[in-house]
Design a protein around this motif. Structure first.
Motif, PDB file in Angstrom:
ATOM      1  N   ARG A 272       8.788 -12.253  43.736  1.00  0.00           N
ATOM      2  CA  ARG A 272       8.633 -12.134  42.190  1.00  0.00           C
ATOM      3  C   ARG A 272      10.093 -12.129  41.220  1.00  0.00           C
ATOM      4  O   ARG A 272      10.012 -12.678  40.216  1.00  0.00           O
ATOM      5  CB  ARG A 272       8.143 -10.666  41.825  1.00  0.00           C
ATOM      6  CG  ARG A 272       6.584 -10.536  42.300  1.00  0.00           C
ATOM      7  CD  ARG A 272       5.945  -9.254  41.456  1.00  0.00           C
ATOM      8  NE  ARG A 272       6.767  -7.988  41.835  1.00  0.00           N
ATOM      9  CZ  ARG A 272       6.319  -7.361  42.739  1.00  0.00           C
ATOM     10  NH1 ARG A 272       5.630  -7.539  43.542  1.00  0.00           N
ATOM     11  NH2 ARG A 272       7.187  -6.329  43.053  1.00  0.00           N
ATOM     12  N   ARG A 273      10.984 -11.738  41.791  1.00  0.00           N
ATOM     13  CA  ARG A 273      12.316 -11.827  41.148  1.00  0.00           C
ATOM     14  C   ARG A 273      12.668 -13.120  41.492  1.00  0.00           C
ATOM     15  O   ARG A 273      13.407 -13.714  40.302  1.00  0.00           O
ATOM     16  CB  ARG A 273      13.572 -10.919  41.954  1.00  0.00           C
ATOM     17  CG  ARG A 273      14.616 -10.869  41.278  1.00  0.00           C
ATOM     18  CD  ARG A 273      14.632 -10.403  39.898  1.00  0.00           C
ATOM     19  NE  ARG A 273      16.009 -10.029  39.410  1.00  0.00           N
ATOM     20  CZ  ARG A 273      16.245 -10.045  38.112  1.00  0.00           C
ATOM     21  NH1 ARG A 273      15.105  -9.874  37.306  1.00  0.00           N
ATOM     22  NH2 ARG A 273      17.499  -9.721  37.411  1.00  0.00           N
ATOM     23  N   GLU A 275      10.831 -15.919  41.224  1.00  0.00           N
ATOM     24  CA  GLU A 275      10.117 -16.408  40.341  1.00  0.00           C
ATOM     25  C   GLU A 275      10.846 -16.487  38.873  1.00  0.00           C
ATOM     26  O   GLU A 275      10.521 -17.303  38.162  1.00  0.00           O
ATOM     27  CB  GLU A 275       8.569 -16.261  40.633  1.00  0.00           C
ATOM     28  CG  GLU A 275       7.590 -16.834  39.494  1.00  0.00           C
ATOM     29  CD  GLU A 275       7.584 -18.194  39.872  1.00  0.00           C
ATOM     30  OE1 GLU A 275       7.046 -19.017  38.811  1.00  0.00           O
ATOM     31  OE2 GLU A 275       7.766 -18.404  41.017  1.00  0.00           O
ATOM     32  N   GLU A 276      11.146 -15.345  38.845  1.00  0.00           N
ATOM     33  CA  GLU A 276      11.535 -14.876  37.400  1.00  0.00           C
ATOM     34  C   GLU A 276      12.892 -15.387  36.921  1.00  0.00           C
ATOM     35  O   GLU A 276      13.025 -16.091  35.856  1.00  0.00           O
ATOM     36  CB  GLU A 276      11.724 -13.431  37.135  1.00  0.00           C
ATOM     37  CG  GLU A 276      10.246 -12.886  37.192  1.00  0.00           C
ATOM     38  CD  GLU A 276      10.275 -11.280  36.955  1.00  0.00           C
ATOM     39  OE1 GLU A 276      11.528 -10.603  37.155  1.00  0.00           O
ATOM     40  OE2 GLU A 276       9.408 -10.513  37.428  1.00  0.00           O
ATOM     41  N   CYS A 277      13.864 -15.169  37.918  1.00  0.00           N
ATOM     42  CA  CYS A 277      15.169 -15.674  37.614  1.00  0.00           C
ATOM     43  C   CYS A 277      15.856 -16.799  38.846  1.00  0.00           C
ATOM     44  O   CYS A 277      17.066 -17.142  38.377  1.00  0.00           O
ATOM     45  CB  CYS A 277      16.283 -14.539  37.514  1.00  0.00           C
ATOM     46  SG  CYS A 277      16.295 -13.450  38.763  1.00  0.00           S
ATOM     47  N   GLY A 280      15.975 -13.889  44.657  1.00  0.00           N
ATOM     48  CA  GLY A 280      15.536 -12.367  44.838  1.00  0.00           C
ATOM     49  C   GLY A 280      15.886 -12.062  46.401  1.00  0.00           C
ATOM     50  O   GLY A 280      16.308 -13.002  47.124  1.00  0.00           O
ATOM     51  N   LYS A 318      14.935 -19.914  44.581  1.00  0.00           N
ATOM     52  CA  LYS A 318      13.789 -20.822  43.946  1.00  0.00           C
ATOM     53  C   LYS A 318      14.510 -22.141  43.506  1.00  0.00           C
ATOM     54  O   LYS A 318      15.503 -22.185  43.000  1.00  0.00           O
ATOM     55  CB  LYS A 318      13.362 -20.334  42.330  1.00  0.00           C
ATOM     56  CG  LYS A 318      12.317 -21.306  41.863  1.00  0.00           C
ATOM     57  CD  LYS A 318      11.948 -20.468  40.628  1.00  0.00           C
ATOM     58  CE  LYS A 318      10.756 -21.367  39.895  1.00  0.00           C
ATOM     59  NZ  LYS A 318      10.375 -20.589  38.554  1.00  0.00           N
TER      60      LYS A 318
END
Length: 404
Positions: A272-273, A275-277, A280, A318
């Motif tokens: 999730r992290r 995906e956000e920034c 992760g 990412k």
């Protein structure tokens, strides 16, 4: 008559049942009222009675919170044809005002075939209970009060559905169908007598009426719905995208979910992290620690002991991957024309362009294959891992990357 009916009438009328006795001339209104008074043991002509805490007030051709419409089959007083028009007018007025009422068919022969035929016809005509009596005969009139109580409005309908159905979204087929059926039948429920239609409406289908209870004093009906055998597994399979027709398949699937849940709990936050920034990391848990033996050291005149631990962490990065294709190329005018046509096609319908087939594959499939091929070369993966490991452990942010 049972105390439950008295209590119901008392609650629905505020403690006083003001009964309007209506009907055409010669239908027996006075005879009917006097019979009611005798049944309650009240003084004839008083126009009121009391029983089980409920006050009854009778008025011929007056207003009330409930009514009895007197009809006649022509065997008492005048001919029926003389009262039909007034009977129809009174029935329409009561229905328009929303006043609960029943029809009493006054007859010298209430059990005759002719009277029964007329009773059924009137019941179908007015849509309310029609009771055939000889109003001059003494009776307790319990049936009348029970039928009248059922004509009071239904204030609320409660539908109790299986708990597992409540977690499904409204757009689910089973839930959408259930809501539609509830709306359709609810629109037809006007008085408490109509509530019996709930059981009929849910007699068939995947969800059926298991029980129906009515609180006549409150005007509430509770319809408990249950699911047919096998529906739970079928719906669960649809939600999971798997065939779960029995307990064996369900248990196997649940065990797989357990493994997926454990994986998600450990790595989900890192993904999730990322995906956000874009980056992760998983934090090592206590079970992941590899505690090393203590090491003695000397540095000059000083000595001490080192305690260390190792653990694996996962760093999720990412990466934006790019892929492109050139379905049309060339220097000729024809090539330019085709290229311009593709651009114009995209402006009109982007989805149609990407679904265009060329050599057995769509443009979307071609660029998709190109994206899947983009990865870190095998020989560089170990080097990349060692580089990240040094950056993490040594805390140095300087990175020099040379691509060969």
């Amino acid at each position: 008559m049972s105390d439950e009916v008295y209590e119901g009438l008392s609650r629905r009328t505020g403690g006083t049942l003001s009964l309007a006795v209506l009907g055409g001339a010669g239908t027996g209104k006075s005879t009917f009222v006097h019979s009611l008074e005798r049944a309650f043991g009240s003084e004839e002509g008083s126009g009121q009675a009391q029983a089980a805490g409920l006050m009854f007030r009778f008025s011929e051709n007056g207003k009330g919170n409930a009514a009895v419409l007197l009809s006649s089959d022509g065997t008492v007083n005048g001919a029926r044809s003389e009262t039909v028009a007034q009977e129809e007018t009174l029935a329409a007025s009561l229905q328009g005002d929303g006043i609960p009422f029943v029809v009493v068919l006054n007859s010298d022969a209430p059990h005759s075939g002719e009277c029964e035929e007329l009773r059924k016809a009137l019941q179908g005509k007015y849509g309310v209970p029609v009771l055939a009596y000889n109003c001059a005969e003494e009776r307790d009139w319990g049936e009348l009060w029970e039928k009248l109580l059922l004509r009071f409005p239904a204030k609320r309908l409660d539908f109790c559905i299986p708990e597992w159905l409540r977690v499904l979204p409204a757009e689910s087929n089973i839930v959408a169908n259930l809501i539609q059926r509830i709306r359709e039948i609810s629109a037809k429920i006007v008085c408490m007598e109509d509530c019996s239609a709930l059981a009929e409406a849910f007699a068939e289908g995947d969800v059926y009426c298991e029980s129906l209870e009515s609180d006549l004093s409150q005007g509430v009906a509770v319809c408990t719905l249950a699911a047919r055998e096998g529906l739970f597994h079928r719906v669960l399979g649809e939600e999971c995208g798997e065939e779960l027709s029995d307990e064996l398949q369900l248990m196997s699937y649940v065990r797989g979910l357990r493994e997926a849940k454990q994986f998600y709990e450990k790595y989900g936050a890192a993904f999730r992290r990322a995906e956000e920034c874009g980056y992760g990391i998983t934090r090592p848990q206590e079970d992941d620690l590899k505690l090393q033996p203590p090491q003695l050291y000397k540095k000059g005149t000083r000595s001490g002991v080192k305690l260390s631990a190792d653990a694996c962490t996962y760093h999720i990065i990412k990466v934006d991957v790019h892929s492109e294709i050139s379905p049309v190329a060339g220097e000729s005018a024809r090539g330019e024309e085709l290229a311009r046509g593709i651009v114009e096609s995209y402006e009109k319908d982007p989805q149609a362009l990407w679904n265009t087939d060329m050599f057995g594959k769509t443009f979307k499939e071609m660029v998709g294959e190109g994206l899947q091929e983009k990865t870190v070369p095998e020989e560089a993966r170990g080097k990349l891992r060692r580089a990240v490991t040094r950056i993490v452990n040594e805390g140095k942010g300087g990175v020099i990357c040379i691509l060969l």
